[in-house]
Scaffold this active site. Structure first.
Site, PDB file in Angstrom:
ATOM      1  CB  ILE A 100      -1.090  -0.177   1.333  1.00  0.00           C
ATOM      2  CG1 ILE A 100      -1.630  -1.182   1.130  1.00  0.00           C
ATOM      3  CG2 ILE A 100      -1.615   1.209   1.435  1.00  0.00           C
ATOM      4  CD1 ILE A 100      -2.666  -1.563   2.412  1.00  0.00           C
ATOM      5  CG  HIS A 117      -9.391  -4.334  -7.497  1.00  0.00           C
ATOM      6  ND1 HIS A 117      -8.633  -4.890  -6.359  1.00  0.00           N
ATOM      7  CD2 HIS A 117     -10.629  -4.825  -6.920  1.00  0.00           C
ATOM      8  CE1 HIS A 117      -9.238  -5.460  -5.433  1.00  0.00           C
ATOM      9  NE2 HIS A 117     -10.711  -5.372  -5.758  1.00  0.00           N
ATOM     10  CD  GLU A 182      -6.489  -8.121 -13.697  1.00  0.00           C
ATOM     11  OE1 GLU A 182      -5.071  -8.865 -13.916  1.00  0.00           O
ATOM     12  OE2 GLU A 182      -6.878  -7.882 -12.694  1.00  0.00           O
TER      13      GLU A 182
HETATM   14  C1  GRF Z   1      -3.639  -8.835 -11.079  1.00  0.00           C
HETATM   15  O1  GRF Z   1      -4.775  -9.928 -11.092  1.00  0.00           O
HETATM   16  C2  GRF Z   1      -4.177  -7.716 -10.678  1.00  0.00           C
HETATM   17  O2  GRF Z   1      -5.649  -7.482 -10.763  1.00  0.00           O
HETATM   18  C3  GRF Z   1      -3.968  -7.732  -9.054  1.00  0.00           C
HETATM   19  O3  GRF Z   1      -2.491  -8.402  -9.084  1.00  0.00           O
HETATM   20  C4  GRF Z   1      -2.674  -9.171 -10.130  1.00  0.00           C
HETATM   21  C5  GRF Z   1      -1.136  -9.175 -10.868  1.00  0.00           C
HETATM   22  O4  GRF Z   1      -0.906 -10.425 -11.408  1.00  0.00           O
HETATM   23  N1  GRF Z   1      -3.520  -6.196  -8.729  1.00  0.00           N
HETATM   24  P1  GRF Z   1       0.434 -10.383 -12.392  1.00  0.00           P
HETATM   25  O5  GRF Z   1       1.765 -10.161 -11.436  1.00  0.00           O
HETATM   26  O6  GRF Z   1       0.533  -9.353 -13.314  1.00  0.00           O
HETATM   27  O7  GRF Z   1       0.288 -11.767 -13.071  1.00  0.00           O
END
Ligand code: GRF
Length: 222
Positions: A100, A117, A182
Site C-alpha cells: 500500500i 484490481h 486485464e
Molecule cells: C492481477 O490480477 C491484478 O488485478 C492484481 O494483481 C494481479 C497481478 O498479476 N492487482 P500479475 O503479477 O500481473 O500476473
C-alpha cells in the site's frame, strides 16, 4: 498535471511483486507496436518476483527495493519515489504490487499512478475477489483500471472489463479469465494516458475532455 513528454514516448514504470503477467502484456504490446509507451523501469519490492525475469528478458532496467530494509512505510515510499523521479517516470503502473502506497507518495505523484484490481469496482475492494464473487452468486465479474488515491482500490475508475460468471466457474477459472481481460484493458488505458486523452483532474478521471462518472466498460465473452 503530469509533465508533458518532450517529443518522446510517455515514460512508464511498472511496479510488481510477483509473476508479472500484466507486465508481460505491456512488454508484448510494446514489442508488437500496438502500445506506444516506453517501459523505462520495472520495480519490485521482492527479489524473487518472476516478473524481474520478464523485465530482464525484454532488456528493461529493473530494480528491487526490499520493503523489509526500511524502518517505515514512509521511508520505503520515499526511496521508491526518488528512484521513479530519477528515472523521469511520468506514469506509474501498479501491476500486482502488493504494497500500500502512503498518502505522501500518492500526493507526490498525484494523477500519475494507475492500478488494476480484479473486480468490478466499487464491488469487492481488497483481497479474495474471486471467492467473494462466487459466494455472492454474481452474474458478472471482471477487472477495473483506476487512478490511485489514498483510498485503497477507491480511486476514480477508468476502464472495466466484464465477463459472465458461468455455473461451472471456480476461483481458478475466474482468475484465469479475469487475467486475460486485464491483459487487454490495462494496456488500453495506459495508451489513453500516453496519448494525453486521459487525465486526473479535481479528483476525477477525464477521458477526451469528459468526466468519467462511471468507467468505460468492455464486455468479453471469455
Ligand atoms: C492481477 O490480477 C491484478 O488485478 C492484481 O494483481 C494481479 C497481478 O498479476 N492487482 P500479475 O503479477 O500481473 O500476473
Amino acid at each position: 498535471m503530469r509533465p508533458v513528454a518532450t517529443g518522446g514516448r510517455c515514460r512508464a514504470a511498472v511496479l510488481i511483486s510477483g509473476s508479472g503477467t500484466n507486465l508481460q502484456a505491456f512488454i508484448d504490446r510494446v514489442a508488437l507496436g500496438t502500445l506506444s509507451l516506453d517501459i523505462a523501469l520495472v520495480v519490485s519490492n521482492r527479489a524473487d518476483a518472476y516478473g524481474l525475469s520478464r523485465a530482464a528478458g525484454a532488456g528493461i532496467d529493473a530494480i528491487v527495493i526490499p520493503h523489509g530494509d526500511f524502518r517505515s512505510r514512509e521511508d520505503f515510499d520515499r526511496q521508491l519515489g526518488g528512484e521513479l523521479e530519477s528515472a523521469g517516470i511520468e506514469l506509474i503502473i501498479l501491476a500486482g504490487f502488493m504494497r500500500i502506497l502512503g498518502g505522501e507518495f500518492v500526493r507526490r505523484f498525484e494523477g500519475r499512478i494507475m492500478n488494476i484490481h480484479p473486480a468490478l469496482l466499487p464491488r469487492y475492494p481488497g483481497l479474495d475477489t474471486h471467492a467473494r464473487v462466487l459466494a455472492a452468486a454474481d452474474s458478472h465479474h471482471g477487472s477495473t483500471v483506476h487512478f490511485v488515491t489514498e483510498e485503497l482500490d477507491g480511486g476514480p475508475r477508468i476502464l472495466a472489463g466484464r465477463i459472465p460468471v458461468r455455473p461451472q466457474d471456480t476461483g481458478e477459472t475466474l482468475q484465469s479469465r479475469v487475467q486475460s481481460v486485464e491483459h487487454r484493458i490495462y494496456p488500453e488505458a495506459a495508451q489513453w494516458f500516453a496519448d494525453g486523452r486521459l487525465e486526473y483532474l479535481d479528483g476525477a478521471a477525464w477521458l477526451d475532455g469528459q468526466c468519467l462518472t462511471e468507467p468505460v466498460v468492455r464486455d468479453f465473452d471469455l
